[in-house]
Scaffold this motif. Structure first.
Motif, PDB file in Angstrom:
ATOM      1  N   LEU A  26       0.836  -1.211   0.000  1.00  0.00           N
ATOM      2  CA  LEU A  26       0.000   0.000   0.000  1.00  0.00           C
ATOM      3  C   LEU A  26       0.868   1.256   0.000  1.00  0.00           C
ATOM      4  N   TYR A  27       1.914   1.272   0.820  1.00  0.00           N
ATOM      5  CA  TYR A  27       2.800   2.439   0.879  1.00  0.00           C
ATOM      6  C   TYR A  27       3.518   2.636  -0.460  1.00  0.00           C
ATOM      7  N   ALA A  28       3.995   1.531  -1.049  1.00  0.00           N
ATOM      8  CA  ALA A  28       4.704   1.633  -2.327  1.00  0.00           C
ATOM      9  C   ALA A  28       3.768   2.119  -3.435  1.00  0.00           C
ATOM     10  N   SER A  29       2.541   1.602  -3.458  1.00  0.00           N
ATOM     11  CA  SER A  29       1.575   2.033  -4.477  1.00  0.00           C
ATOM     12  C   SER A  29       1.180   3.485  -4.280  1.00  0.00           C
ATOM     13  N   ALA A  30       1.036   3.901  -3.009  1.00  0.00           N
ATOM     14  CA  ALA A  30       0.705   5.304  -2.732  1.00  0.00           C
ATOM     15  C   ALA A  30       1.841   6.225  -3.166  1.00  0.00           C
ATOM     16  N   PHE A  31       3.067   5.780  -2.963  1.00  0.00           N
ATOM     17  CA  PHE A  31       4.217   6.590  -3.350  1.00  0.00           C
ATOM     18  C   PHE A  31       4.282   6.748  -4.865  1.00  0.00           C
ATOM     19  N   THR A  61       9.462  -7.707  -4.601  1.00  0.00           N
ATOM     20  CA  THR A  61       8.037  -7.749  -4.935  1.00  0.00           C
ATOM     21  C   THR A  61       7.353  -6.421  -4.631  1.00  0.00           C
ATOM     22  N   VAL A  62       7.714  -5.814  -3.512  1.00  0.00           N
ATOM     23  CA  VAL A  62       7.132  -4.505  -3.163  1.00  0.00           C
ATOM     24  C   VAL A  62       7.457  -3.489  -4.248  1.00  0.00           C
ATOM     25  N   VAL A  63       8.700  -3.486  -4.711  1.00  0.00           N
ATOM     26  CA  VAL A  63       9.089  -2.557  -5.772  1.00  0.00           C
ATOM     27  C   VAL A  63       8.371  -2.906  -7.083  1.00  0.00           C
ATOM     28  N   SER A  64       8.285  -4.202  -7.398  1.00  0.00           N
ATOM     29  CA  SER A  64       7.657  -4.621  -8.658  1.00  0.00           C
ATOM     30  C   SER A  64       6.193  -4.233  -8.715  1.00  0.00           C
ATOM     31  N   ILE A  65       5.428  -4.652  -7.715  1.00  0.00           N
ATOM     32  CA  ILE A  65       3.987  -4.368  -7.720  1.00  0.00           C
ATOM     33  C   ILE A  65       3.730  -2.892  -7.489  1.00  0.00           C
ATOM     34  N   GLY A  66       4.499  -2.288  -6.587  1.00  0.00           N
ATOM     35  CA  GLY A  66       4.309  -0.866  -6.311  1.00  0.00           C
ATOM     36  C   GLY A  66       4.531  -0.004  -7.524  1.00  0.00           C
ATOM     37  N   SER A  67       5.486  -0.372  -8.380  1.00  0.00           N
ATOM     38  CA  SER A  67       5.781   0.432  -9.566  1.00  0.00           C
ATOM     39  C   SER A  67       4.841   0.128 -10.727  1.00  0.00           C
TER      40      SER A  67
END
Length: 582
Positions: free
Chosen positions: A40-45, A118-124
């Motif tokens: 959620l934080y990565a997607s919000a960023f 994964t956080v970077v992949s999905i978030g981006s």
């Protein structure tokens, strides 16, 4: 401590083993919750609003939409290329590989690297799922705990599966689906005696997830009703179409991987290129970004036009193929749900237009299509059926989703033959053969059962000395070594019998290298009994020279076929005794 945990002592350690399963469920449950918040934080960023990426993307300049997944790819690429290549892709094939080829061992660092990539992949915005990575991370937790406590390889596999089950359960709020996922996909040799441990990990992780994330299902589930039994054949047809789409999905991912390899694109650069392709698609259709649950919810709530369903089906397939094929860290479970939902919605809208009185609205078909495509891509119909059931808790959906899932399964098996996970393993040279016997053979390594006390001869040993040595030796076979102690052949009693009739003066003239068998088979210390049986099968020799896996011409022992069979039979008896105790 390792002696304490041998599974011959299973009964006295029953409570302790169940407590370990609970510990794995707790750890994986908290990991899944933390993973969700990080996403959620990565997607919000990256996209301002993590709950409405589609809407947020409409207010973002096009070059930012393109650049964001490219930057994500540039961050992920070096990790999967240089530091942690096991974090590349879905994660589930790597877990299966650990079960099949590595006795349930996963490196401890995998959890951290898989989480970050994964956080970077999905978030981006990469079009991948979060289920595969949490399965990989949960399995890593289970494997690491089992390794720290120095459990046997059998229990390492079981607790690895406990972590996988806990990951799926916490992600979908579906403990039964998690348990069945571990049994049907992860454990190639499933035994009922392990079910209690997998179930308790799954339930524990679900409780943790419920506490922090609520008990609501992952999707906005519409009311499902089987309007008419005439719909059953239609659901069967939907399953066939889902199977064909699953084959197209599996092959498209492979084509992207092969394309990168053919063009010799550096591994570290591939995610950035895949991200660029996803970004181009997302300029006009941001629905392809990320996991895709928002797209599913729009379809399930009948807020998506029929024409858009078709467009998104094609584009989501392309975006996911570019993302997974390029090496972004993320799973294929969620994309399979999205693609199945879009296909089902498209099919349902057509059927409802033809027979409005006897068919349900298209969200019902979308819901069934989700299960059908998962069954096709994973070849795990039971997991797919229970996943959809636990999302709806509606018994009316059981018959349609069973029909579609089995039809999809049969279609993929007929047209293609492998799941998306098996396809990746086959490319790595790992064969997925299910069954207790095969798993048992793979767990038995040659180095543990070879005869390290053996006799050898030099290639220039005279025939007379060789015969004298054979008469005094208990061994019927002699490795022949050169002056560098390298294996060059084998001499057996059969070879000696062929020259006994002409011995005479030959004793001082003929040397071992002239009568030895040069075309020999060897086996490595790192090979398992499955490989050994394959080498022995259909051949007349009864002994194999065992060579060092690092120096293939250095003999370190001999493996006799009789010892191979004896060790296997003893192992089977021990496993049978364990099953009776448990």
């Amino acid at each position: 401590m390792s002696q304490r945990w041998r599974f011959g002592n299973y009964r006295e350690n029953l409570i302790a083993l169940l407590l370990i399963a609970i510990l794995i469920g707790v750890a994986t449950g908290f990991l899944a919750v933390g993973f969700r918040y990080l996403l959620l934080y990565a997607s919000a960023f990256c996209w301002n609003d993590p709950f409405d990426i589609v809407g947020a993307a409409t207010s973002i300049p096009w070059y930012v939409i393109v650049a964001t997944p490219v930057i994500g790819g540039l961050l992920v690429g070096p990790v999967i290329a240089f530091w942690a290549p096991e974090t590349r892709g879905a994660g589930v094939p790597e877990v299966i590989e650990a079960v099949v080829a590595h006795e349930g061992r996963i490196r401890h660092r995998t959890t951290l690297f898989k989480l970050a990539t994964t956080v970077v992949s999905i978030g981006s915005g990469a079009s991948v799922g979060r289920e595969g990575p949490i399965v990989h991370m949960g399995s890593s937790v289970g494997s690491s705990i089992a390794q720290w406590i120095r459990l046997s390889h059998e229990w390492r596999r079981v607790f690895l599966a406990c972590g996988a089950a806990a990951g799926i359960a916490a992600t979908f709020n579906a403990p039964m689906a998690g348990m069945l996922f571990a049994a049907e996909i992860i454990l190639v040799d499933f035994q009922v005696s392990y079910l209690s441990h997998i179930a308790i990990s799954s339930v524990t992780a679900t409780v943790i997830s419920h506490h922090f994330l609520g008990s609501l299902p992952a999707f906005e589930i519409p009311y499902f009703e089987l309007v008419s039994y005439w719909e059953i054949p239609l659901y069967g047809l939907l399953g066939i179409l889902a199977g064909l789409l699953a084959v197209a999905f599996i092959k498209s991912v492979g084509k992207v991987e092969d394309g990168f390899a053919f063009c010799r694109v550096p591994v570290w650069l591939r995610p950035a290129i895949g991200g660029f392709m996803v970004g181009l698609i997302a300029i006009d259709f941001p629905h392809v970004l990320g996991v895709g649950y928002e797209t599913i919810n729009l379809m399930l709530s009948a807020q998506t036009a029929v024409g858009l369903l078709l467009i998104l089906l094609v584009l989501k397939l392309a975006a996911t193929s570019f993302s997974v094929g390029a090496g972004f860290s993320g799973g294929i479970f969620a994309p399979s749900l999205v693609l199945g939902g879009l296909l089902g919605g498209l099919f349902g809208s057509g059927m409802h237009a033809l027979w409005p009185e006897m068919t349900a609205a298209y969200p019902a078909y979308g819901l069934v299509g989700m299960g059908a495509l998962v069954a096709g891509t994973t070849l795990a119909p039971i997991t797919a059926i229970f996943t959809i059931f636990e999302l709806t808790y509606n018994f009316d959906i059981i018959l349609p989703v069973m029909t579609s899932s089995i039809a999809s399964l049969i279609t993929v098996q007929t047209v293609y033959g492998y799941s998306i996970y098996e396809t990746k393993l086959i490319k790595k040279g790992i064969r997925m053969i299910r069954g207790h016997d095969v798993t048992l053979l793979r767990s038995m390594l040659v180095r543990d059962y070879m005869d390290g006390d053996f006799e050898w001869v030099r290639e220039d040993t005279l025939l007379g000395k060789l015969i004298a040595k054979a008469q005094d030796s208990p061994y019927p076979h002699f490795p022949v070594l050169n002056n560098r102690d390298e294996l060059v052949g084998m001499v057996s009693l059969r070879d000696l019998k062929e020259v006994l009739a002409e011995m005479g003066d030959l004793c001082e003239l003929v040397v071992a290298s002239e009568i030895m068998t040069r075309d020999i088979f060897t086996i490595s210390t790192h090979d398992n009994f499955e490989t050994a049986f394959e080498v022995f099968e259909g051949r007349s020799f009864s002994t194999l020279p065992v060579v060092d896996h690092r120096r293939p011409y250095r003999v370190v022992g001999l493996l006799k076929k009789s010892n191979l069979l004896l060790a296997y039979n003893q192992k089977v008896l021990k496993m049978d005794a364990f099953s009776r105790v448990s």
